[in-house]
Design an enzyme around this catalytic site. Structure first.
Site, PDB file in Angstrom:
ATOM      1  N   ASP A  48      41.580  11.054  20.513  1.00  0.00           N
ATOM      2  CA  ASP A  48      42.996  10.722  20.399  1.00  0.00           C
ATOM      3  C   ASP A  48      43.641  10.986  21.769  1.00  0.00           C
ATOM      4  O   ASP A  48      43.098  11.746  22.588  1.00  0.00           O
ATOM      5  CB  ASP A  48      43.616  11.622  19.321  1.00  0.00           C
ATOM      6  CG  ASP A  48      45.121  11.500  19.248  1.00  0.00           C
ATOM      7  OD1 ASP A  48      45.617  10.362  19.205  1.00  0.00           O
ATOM      8  OD2 ASP A  48      45.803  12.550  19.236  1.00  0.00           O
ATOM      9  N   ASP A  58      47.766  11.105  22.505  1.00  0.00           N
ATOM     10  CA  ASP A  58      48.983  11.924  22.419  1.00  0.00           C
ATOM     11  C   ASP A  58      48.731  13.245  21.684  1.00  0.00           C
ATOM     12  O   ASP A  58      48.309  13.238  20.527  1.00  0.00           O
ATOM     13  CB  ASP A  58      50.095  11.168  21.684  1.00  0.00           C
ATOM     14  CG  ASP A  58      50.598   9.974  22.490  1.00  0.00           C
ATOM     15  OD1 ASP A  58      50.122   9.778  23.610  1.00  0.00           O
ATOM     16  OD2 ASP A  58      51.469   9.257  21.972  1.00  0.00           O
ATOM     17  N   ASP A  94      44.730  15.617  16.859  1.00  0.00           N
ATOM     18  CA  ASP A  94      45.698  16.667  16.481  1.00  0.00           C
ATOM     19  C   ASP A  94      46.575  16.285  15.293  1.00  0.00           C
ATOM     20  O   ASP A  94      47.387  17.086  14.857  1.00  0.00           O
ATOM     21  CB  ASP A  94      46.621  16.990  17.668  1.00  0.00           C
ATOM     22  CG  ASP A  94      47.595  15.850  17.941  1.00  0.00           C
ATOM     23  OD1 ASP A  94      47.158  14.674  17.938  1.00  0.00           O
ATOM     24  OD2 ASP A  94      48.791  16.127  18.121  1.00  0.00           O
TER      25      ASP A  94
END
Ligand code: MG
Length: 273
Positions: free
Chosen positions: A10, A12, A218
């Site tokens: 991922d 961001d 996250d």
């Protein structure tokens, strides 16, 4: 049989800091991965337009997955032959898992009366509004607005109404996914399906190699990817709890946020340091 590793990451809040979008803490680890020829495959809610710049900044020449698994972009020539089921465009072989964004926007139009003023979405937002909601620069916000597959929705009302809204969308055949800031509206695609498709492609084109997939994320939109990977790394977030997984073994949670945690975990798992 050779053993090799694929890193699905991922961006961001994971490889990029949630607040500043910096990845400087991950640079030494990115170099080590490049030296070992371990592909880092950005797997993100971001668009193709955003990835064009970010790949340059990160020095990556690998395939990447955009808009939460809506499409996989493979540089032409990365594999010997064009993979089945892909189209060729702008120097990439593209595997698409979603209908075009115009379709999803038409669904939102159907909900505008019932949920008047309760949400906003990218096609309806000015660059300034996107800047305010994301902390991106003007130029970055313009690239973020260039959606091809899915539409980010900014929820403006309470949680109970949000559940009604999500139900209404699901009735229309959509599968909304919660990201760090936005609800992402697209079809039956997610980062997990994209991870599986691409890993199988690596395995079918390198039949002498066994690949271990490591996924790092996250947020809630990383769950399918983390569950699908051989090794899952939950990156500590300053804004949300680590996502809950059904996967039980080989699940790690970092002690530090974003790119620091990213580097810590890959150094431990791959480089034993
Ligand atoms: Mg994230």
């Amino acid at each position: 049989m050779n053993n090799s590793i694929l890193v699905f990451s991922d961006l961001d809040g994971t490889l990029l800091d949630h607040h500043t979008y910096s990845f400087s803490a991950a640079v030494p680890t990115l170099s080590k991965l490049a030296e070992r020829d371990i592909p880092v495959i950005p797997t993100t809610s971001k668009t193709y337009s955003e990835l064009k710049q970010i790949r340059k900044d990160l020095g990556l020449h690998t395939p990447f997955i955009v808009e939460n698994g809506a499409a996989i972009f493979i540089p032409v020539g990365f594999f010997t032959n064009q993979p089945q089921g892909t189209i060729e465009k702008n120097g990439f072989w593209i595997k698409e898992f979603s209908k075009p964004v115009t379709y999803w926007r038409s669904l939102l139009d159907q909900l505008k009366t019932d949920f008047d003023g309760k949400f906003n979405h990218f096609a309806n937002m000015s660059t300034t509004e996107i800047v305010d909601a994301t902390g991106l620069s003007d130029a970055q916000a313009q690239l973020a607005g260039a959606r091809e597959y899915g539409e980010p929705i900014l929820w403006l009302s309470d949680q109970d109404t949000k559940i009604e809204f999500l139900n209404a969308l699901e009735k229309l055949g959509a599968k909304p996914l919660q990201g760090g800031r936005f609800l992402h509206l697209s079809g039956e695609c997610d980062k997990g399906k994209a991870l599986i498709w691409l890993t199988e492609l690596f395995e079918s084109t390198h039949s002498e190699t066994k690949y271990t997939s490591i996924a790092l994320g996250d947020g809630q939109n990383d769950v399918a990817m983390l569950n699908a990977a051989d090794i899952a790394v939950r990156i500590l977030s300053p804004v949300n709890e680590p996502p809950t997984l059904t996967k039980e073994n080989e699940v790690y949670t970092t002690k530090r946020f974003g790119p620091e945690g990213w580097a810590d975990s890959l150094n431990q798992i791959i480089f034993n340091c």
